[in-house]
Design an enzyme around this catalytic site. Structure first.
Site, PDB file in Angstrom:
ATOM      1  N   TYR A   1      -2.587  50.553  49.087  1.00  0.00           N
ATOM      2  CA  TYR A   1      -3.016  49.180  48.786  1.00  0.00           C
ATOM      3  C   TYR A   1      -2.756  48.248  49.986  1.00  0.00           C
ATOM      4  CZ  TYR A   1      -2.703  50.829  43.894  1.00  0.00           C
ATOM      5  OH  TYR A   1      -2.816  51.540  42.721  1.00  0.00           O
TER       6      TYR A   1
ATOM      7  N   HIS B   1       0.020  60.179  44.907  1.00  0.00           N
ATOM      8  CA  HIS B   1      -1.094  59.341  44.445  1.00  0.00           C
ATOM      9  C   HIS B   1      -2.297  60.138  43.929  1.00  0.00           C
ATOM     10  CE1 HIS B   1      -2.867  55.067  45.168  1.00  0.00           C
ATOM     11  NE2 HIS B   1      -3.444  55.626  44.121  1.00  0.00           N
TER      12      HIS B   1
END
Ligand code: NDP
Length: 282
Positions: free
Chosen positions: A48, A110
Protein backbone atom coordinates in the site's frame (compact mmCIF):
# COMPACT_ATOMS: atom_id res chain seq x y z
CA UNK A 1 -14.57 -3.39 21.43
CA UNK A 2 -15.05 -7.14 21.07
CA UNK A 3 -11.97 -9.33 20.77
CA UNK A 4 -11.21 -12.82 19.53
CA UNK A 5 -8.42 -15.00 20.90
CA UNK A 6 -6.11 -16.27 18.15
CA UNK A 7 -4.70 -19.82 18.15
CA UNK A 8 -1.59 -18.59 20.01
CA UNK A 9 -3.57 -16.71 22.69
CA UNK A 10 -3.08 -13.19 21.22
CA UNK A 11 -6.23 -11.00 21.38
CA UNK A 12 -7.39 -9.44 18.12
CA UNK A 13 -10.15 -6.79 17.79
CA UNK A 14 -13.22 -7.98 15.83
CA UNK A 15 -13.53 -4.64 14.01
CA UNK A 16 -10.50 -2.91 12.52
CA UNK A 17 -9.66 -0.12 10.10
CA UNK A 18 -8.27 -0.80 6.60
CA UNK A 19 -6.09 1.76 4.81
CA UNK A 20 -5.88 0.40 1.24
CA UNK A 21 -6.12 3.16 -1.39
CA UNK A 22 -6.47 6.02 1.07
CA UNK A 23 -4.63 8.91 -0.61
CA UNK A 24 -1.15 9.13 0.93
CA UNK A 25 -1.61 12.71 2.14
CA UNK A 26 -4.79 11.70 4.03
CA UNK A 27 -3.53 8.48 5.57
CA UNK A 28 -2.06 9.82 8.84
CA UNK A 29 -5.19 11.89 9.45
CA UNK A 30 -7.48 8.91 8.71
CA UNK A 31 -5.54 6.61 11.05
CA UNK A 32 -5.69 9.28 13.77
CA UNK A 33 -9.46 9.74 13.20
CA UNK A 34 -10.00 5.98 13.29
CA UNK A 35 -8.14 5.64 16.60
CA UNK A 36 -10.05 8.61 18.00
CA UNK A 37 -13.31 6.98 16.88
CA UNK A 38 -12.37 3.86 18.88
CA UNK A 39 -10.69 1.51 16.38
CA UNK A 40 -7.84 -0.49 17.87
CA UNK A 41 -6.75 -2.49 14.79
CA UNK A 42 -5.06 -0.88 11.79
CA UNK A 43 -4.55 -3.00 8.65
CA UNK A 44 -1.85 -1.92 6.20
CA UNK A 45 0.56 -3.66 3.81
CA UNK A 46 3.95 -3.10 2.23
CA UNK A 47 2.16 -2.95 -1.13
CA UNK A 48 0.00 0.00 0.00
CA UNK A 49 3.12 2.22 0.23
CA UNK A 50 1.66 4.02 3.24
CA UNK A 51 3.29 2.32 6.23
CA UNK A 52 5.14 5.54 7.11
CA UNK A 53 1.93 7.57 7.12
CA UNK A 54 0.19 4.87 9.18
CA UNK A 55 3.07 5.05 11.66
CA UNK A 56 2.69 8.85 11.84
CA UNK A 57 -1.05 8.61 12.52
CA UNK A 58 -0.47 6.08 15.30
CA UNK A 59 2.29 8.22 16.86
CA UNK A 60 0.05 11.31 16.80
CA UNK A 61 -2.78 9.36 18.45
CA UNK A 62 -0.41 7.99 21.09
CA UNK A 63 0.72 11.53 21.91
CA UNK A 64 -2.67 13.30 21.88
CA UNK A 65 -5.19 10.62 22.84
CA UNK A 66 -3.30 8.79 25.59
CA UNK A 67 -3.40 5.59 23.55
CA UNK A 68 -0.59 3.17 24.36
CA UNK A 69 1.26 1.08 21.78
CA UNK A 70 -0.07 -2.11 23.39
CA UNK A 71 -3.64 -0.86 22.86
CA UNK A 72 -3.23 -0.89 19.06
CA UNK A 73 -3.15 -4.07 16.97
CA UNK A 74 -0.99 -3.32 13.91
CA UNK A 75 -1.12 -5.60 10.88
CA UNK A 76 1.09 -5.43 7.82
CA UNK A 77 1.59 -7.82 4.90
CA UNK A 78 4.74 -8.93 3.10
CA UNK A 79 4.45 -8.33 -0.63
CA UNK A 80 5.38 -10.95 -3.27
CA UNK A 81 8.54 -9.14 -4.44
CA UNK A 82 9.88 -9.45 -0.86
CA UNK A 83 9.40 -13.23 -0.64
CA UNK A 84 12.49 -15.30 0.11
CA UNK A 85 14.05 -16.04 3.50
CA UNK A 86 16.53 -13.13 3.78
CA UNK A 87 14.46 -10.68 1.74
CA UNK A 88 11.37 -11.21 3.86
CA UNK A 89 13.30 -10.69 7.09
CA UNK A 90 14.79 -7.44 5.75
CA UNK A 91 11.40 -6.25 4.50
CA UNK A 92 9.73 -6.81 7.89
CA UNK A 93 12.54 -4.88 9.61
CA UNK A 94 11.90 -2.09 7.08
CA UNK A 95 8.14 -2.20 7.85
CA UNK A 96 8.91 -1.95 11.58
CA UNK A 97 10.97 1.16 10.96
CA UNK A 98 8.33 2.77 8.73
CA UNK A 99 5.57 1.98 11.20
CA UNK A 100 7.74 3.40 14.02
CA UNK A 101 7.34 0.40 16.28
CA UNK A 102 9.58 -2.32 17.67
CA UNK A 103 7.05 -5.12 17.17
CA UNK A 104 4.09 -5.94 14.93
CA UNK A 105 0.92 -7.65 16.12
CA UNK A 106 0.28 -9.57 12.91
CA UNK A 107 2.24 -10.04 9.69
CA UNK A 108 0.57 -11.77 6.75
CA UNK A 109 1.94 -13.40 3.60
CA UNK A 110 -0.03 -11.15 1.21
CA UNK A 111 -0.53 -13.57 -1.69
CA UNK A 112 -0.17 -17.29 -2.26
CA UNK A 113 2.39 -16.77 -5.03
CA UNK A 114 6.11 -17.22 -5.70
CA UNK A 115 8.39 -18.40 -2.87
CA UNK A 116 5.94 -17.93 -0.03
CA UNK A 117 7.31 -20.95 1.86
CA UNK A 118 10.67 -19.21 2.44
CA UNK A 119 8.81 -16.05 3.41
CA UNK A 120 6.73 -18.01 5.91
CA UNK A 121 9.84 -19.59 7.49
CA UNK A 122 11.31 -16.09 7.89
CA UNK A 123 8.11 -14.97 9.66
CA UNK A 124 8.30 -18.01 11.96
CA UNK A 125 11.79 -16.92 13.04
CA UNK A 126 10.78 -13.28 13.51
CA UNK A 127 7.90 -14.60 15.63
CA UNK A 128 10.36 -16.62 17.72
CA UNK A 129 12.47 -13.48 18.17
CA UNK A 130 9.41 -11.59 19.46
CA UNK A 131 9.28 -9.05 16.61
CA UNK A 132 5.86 -10.36 15.50
CA UNK A 133 3.09 -11.47 17.90
CA UNK A 134 1.19 -13.53 15.30
CA UNK A 135 1.79 -14.71 11.74
CA UNK A 136 -0.77 -15.39 9.06
CA UNK A 137 -1.69 -15.59 5.41
CA UNK A 138 -3.91 -13.74 2.98
CA UNK A 139 -5.75 -14.82 -0.16
CA UNK A 140 -5.04 -18.50 0.50
CA UNK A 141 -7.60 -21.04 -0.77
CA UNK A 142 -8.66 -23.88 1.53
CA UNK A 143 -6.23 -26.27 -0.19
CA UNK A 144 -3.18 -23.91 -0.02
CA UNK A 145 -4.08 -22.97 3.56
CA UNK A 146 -4.22 -26.65 4.58
CA UNK A 147 -0.83 -27.19 2.95
CA UNK A 148 0.92 -24.33 4.74
CA UNK A 149 -0.73 -25.24 8.05
CA UNK A 150 0.34 -28.88 7.71
CA UNK A 151 3.94 -28.54 6.54
CA UNK A 152 5.16 -25.74 8.79
CA UNK A 153 6.01 -25.54 12.46
CA UNK A 154 3.50 -22.76 13.21
CA UNK A 155 -0.12 -22.94 12.05
CA UNK A 156 -1.12 -19.50 10.67
CA UNK A 157 -3.19 -17.52 13.16
CA UNK A 158 -5.24 -15.69 10.49
CA UNK A 159 -6.30 -16.01 6.85
CA UNK A 160 -7.41 -12.63 5.46
CA UNK A 161 -9.57 -13.17 2.37
CA UNK A 162 -12.16 -11.33 0.31
CA UNK A 163 -15.44 -11.82 2.20
CA UNK A 164 -18.70 -9.85 1.97
CA UNK A 165 -22.40 -10.38 1.35
CA UNK A 166 -21.80 -11.37 -2.30
CA UNK A 167 -19.00 -13.84 -1.45
CA UNK A 168 -19.59 -15.25 2.00
CA UNK A 169 -16.85 -17.91 1.90
CA UNK A 170 -18.69 -20.64 3.84
CA UNK A 171 -16.50 -23.45 2.47
CA UNK A 172 -13.20 -21.73 3.31
CA UNK A 173 -14.57 -20.70 6.71
CA UNK A 174 -15.29 -24.35 7.59
CA UNK A 175 -11.67 -25.25 6.86
CA UNK A 176 -10.40 -22.28 8.87
CA UNK A 177 -12.40 -23.59 11.82
CA UNK A 178 -10.86 -27.06 11.40
CA UNK A 179 -7.34 -25.59 11.61
CA UNK A 180 -8.28 -23.00 14.25
CA UNK A 181 -7.31 -20.18 11.86
CA UNK A 182 -9.14 -16.88 12.33
CA UNK A 183 -11.16 -15.67 9.33
CA UNK A 184 -10.56 -11.97 8.56
CA UNK A 185 -12.61 -10.27 5.82
CA UNK A 186 -11.08 -7.83 3.39
CA UNK A 187 -13.50 -5.75 1.32
CA UNK A 188 -16.21 -6.40 3.94
CA UNK A 189 -18.41 -3.68 2.38
CA UNK A 190 -17.88 -5.18 -1.09
CA UNK A 191 -15.94 -2.05 -2.18
CA UNK A 192 -17.56 -0.61 -5.34
CA UNK A 193 -20.53 -2.99 -4.97
CA UNK A 194 -21.53 -1.32 -1.69
CA UNK A 195 -24.15 0.65 -3.66
CA UNK A 196 -25.91 -2.63 -4.48
CA UNK A 197 -25.93 -3.50 -0.78
CA UNK A 198 -27.33 -0.08 0.13
CA UNK A 199 -30.14 -0.45 -2.43
CA UNK A 200 -30.87 -4.11 -1.72
CA UNK A 201 -34.46 -4.53 -0.41
CA UNK A 202 -33.59 -7.36 2.02
CA UNK A 203 -30.68 -5.46 3.53
CA UNK A 204 -32.69 -2.21 3.72
CA UNK A 205 -35.59 -3.92 5.49
CA UNK A 206 -33.28 -5.52 8.06
CA UNK A 207 -31.45 -2.20 8.50
CA UNK A 208 -34.72 -0.35 9.17
CA UNK A 209 -35.83 -2.98 11.70
CA UNK A 210 -32.69 -2.30 13.77
CA UNK A 211 -32.38 1.45 13.14
CA UNK A 212 -29.04 0.77 11.44
CA UNK A 213 -27.61 1.43 7.96
CA UNK A 214 -27.21 -1.23 5.23
CA UNK A 215 -23.40 -0.91 5.59
CA UNK A 216 -23.73 -1.74 9.30
CA UNK A 217 -25.87 -4.80 8.48
CA UNK A 218 -23.27 -6.02 5.96
CA UNK A 219 -20.52 -5.76 8.58
CA UNK A 220 -22.63 -7.18 11.39
CA UNK A 221 -23.48 -10.33 9.44
CA UNK A 222 -19.74 -11.08 9.22
CA UNK A 223 -18.92 -10.24 12.83
CA UNK A 224 -21.85 -12.36 14.02
CA UNK A 225 -20.34 -15.27 12.05
CA UNK A 226 -17.10 -14.76 14.03
CA UNK A 227 -15.27 -13.02 11.18
CA UNK A 228 -12.98 -10.03 11.83
CA UNK A 229 -13.81 -7.04 9.57
CA UNK A 230 -11.56 -4.15 8.50
CA UNK A 231 -13.73 -1.61 6.61
CA UNK A 232 -11.97 1.39 5.06
CA UNK A 233 -13.29 4.94 4.96
CA UNK A 234 -11.79 8.39 4.61
CA UNK A 235 -14.84 9.93 6.36
CA UNK A 236 -14.86 10.08 10.15
CA UNK A 237 -18.66 9.77 10.39
CA UNK A 238 -18.52 6.56 8.33
CA UNK A 239 -15.67 5.24 10.48
CA UNK A 240 -17.92 5.76 13.50
CA UNK A 241 -20.89 4.21 11.72
CA UNK A 242 -18.89 1.10 10.77
CA UNK A 243 -17.76 0.66 14.36
CA UNK A 244 -21.26 1.02 15.85
CA UNK A 245 -22.26 -2.57 15.15
CA UNK A 246 -21.60 -4.23 18.47
CA UNK A 247 -24.80 -3.08 20.23
CA UNK A 248 -27.38 -5.25 18.41
CA UNK A 249 -27.87 -8.83 17.15
CA UNK A 250 -29.34 -10.10 13.89
CA UNK A 251 -32.01 -12.77 14.31
CA UNK A 252 -31.57 -16.31 12.95
CA UNK A 253 -34.15 -15.49 10.27
CA UNK A 254 -32.28 -12.30 9.26
CA UNK A 255 -28.99 -14.22 9.07
CA UNK A 256 -30.70 -16.78 6.81
CA UNK A 257 -32.08 -14.06 4.54
CA UNK A 258 -28.64 -12.43 4.25
CA UNK A 259 -27.07 -15.80 3.43
CA UNK A 260 -29.30 -15.85 0.33
CA UNK A 261 -27.33 -12.91 -1.15
CA UNK A 262 -24.22 -15.08 -1.52
CA UNK A 263 -23.13 -15.36 -5.18
CA UNK A 264 -20.17 -17.49 -4.09
CA UNK A 265 -17.67 -15.68 -6.31
CA UNK A 266 -15.15 -12.88 -6.14
CA UNK A 267 -16.17 -9.31 -7.01
CA UNK A 268 -12.91 -8.64 -8.86
CA UNK A 269 -10.90 -11.70 -9.98
CA UNK A 270 -10.91 -15.39 -10.75
CA UNK A 271 -8.33 -16.60 -8.26
CA UNK A 272 -7.31 -19.57 -10.40
CA UNK A 273 -6.71 -17.38 -13.50
CA UNK A 274 -2.96 -17.10 -14.38
CA UNK A 275 -3.62 -13.41 -15.09
CA UNK A 276 -3.65 -12.89 -11.34
CA UNK A 277 0.10 -13.59 -11.29
CA UNK A 278 0.69 -10.90 -13.90
CA UNK A 279 -1.53 -8.52 -11.94
CA UNK A 280 0.39 -9.13 -8.72
CA UNK A 281 3.68 -8.27 -10.41
CA UNK A 282 2.43 -5.21 -12.32
P1 NDP B 1 -14.35 -1.91 1.77
O1 NDP B 1 -15.25 -3.05 1.52
O2 NDP B 1 -13.93 -1.61 3.15
O3 NDP B 1 -15.08 -0.65 1.11
C1 NDP B 1 -14.52 0.62 1.14
C2 NDP B 1 -15.44 1.57 0.39
O4 NDP B 1 -16.68 1.75 1.10
C3 NDP B 1 -14.85 2.94 0.22
O5 NDP B 1 -15.20 3.38 -1.07
C4 NDP B 1 -15.55 3.79 1.28
O6 NDP B 1 -15.67 5.12 0.84
C5 NDP B 1 -16.91 3.14 1.35
N1 NDP B 1 -17.54 3.20 2.68
C6 NDP B 1 -16.99 2.82 3.85
N2 NDP B 1 -17.89 2.92 4.86
C7 NDP B 1 -19.03 3.36 4.31
C8 NDP B 1 -20.31 3.65 4.83
N3 NDP B 1 -20.59 3.48 6.12
N4 NDP B 1 -21.27 4.12 3.98
C9 NDP B 1 -21.00 4.29 2.67
N5 NDP B 1 -19.80 4.03 2.11
C10 NDP B 1 -18.81 3.56 2.93
O7 NDP B 1 -13.08 -2.09 0.81
P2 NDP B 1 -11.51 -2.20 0.99
O8 NDP B 1 -11.00 -2.75 -0.26
O9 NDP B 1 -10.91 -0.94 1.44
O10 NDP B 1 -11.31 -3.31 2.11
C11 NDP B 1 -11.07 -3.00 3.47
C12 NDP B 1 -9.61 -3.25 3.83
O11 NDP B 1 -9.24 -4.61 3.56
C13 NDP B 1 -8.59 -2.46 3.00
O12 NDP B 1 -8.56 -1.10 3.32
C14 NDP B 1 -7.32 -3.22 3.28
O13 NDP B 1 -6.81 -2.88 4.55
C15 NDP B 1 -7.84 -4.66 3.27
N6 NDP B 1 -7.65 -5.30 1.94
C16 NDP B 1 -6.84 -6.41 1.87
C17 NDP B 1 -6.62 -7.07 0.67
C18 NDP B 1 -5.74 -8.26 0.63
O14 NDP B 1 -5.36 -8.70 -0.47
N7 NDP B 1 -5.38 -8.82 1.77
C19 NDP B 1 -7.25 -6.60 -0.58
C20 NDP B 1 -8.11 -5.44 -0.42
C21 NDP B 1 -8.31 -4.84 0.81
P3 NDP B 1 -15.02 6.37 1.62
O15 NDP B 1 -13.57 6.05 1.88
O16 NDP B 1 -15.19 7.50 0.66
O17 NDP B 1 -15.82 6.54 2.87
Amino acid sequence: MEYVKLNNGVRMPMVGFGVFEIPMEQTARCVYDALEAGYRLIDTAQAYYNEEQVGEGIQQAMQSLAIRREDVFITTKVWVTEFGYEKTKASVRDSLQKLKTDYLDLVLIHQCLSDYYSAYRALEELYDEGLIRAIGISNFSAERMADIATFNRIVPAVNQVETHLFWQQYYLHEWMDKYNIQHEAWGPLAQHRLDEIIKHPIVSTIAKAHGKSPAQIALKQLVQRGIVVIPKSTHKERMEENLAILDFELTVDEMTQLKELDENRSMWAEYDDPMIVQYAMS
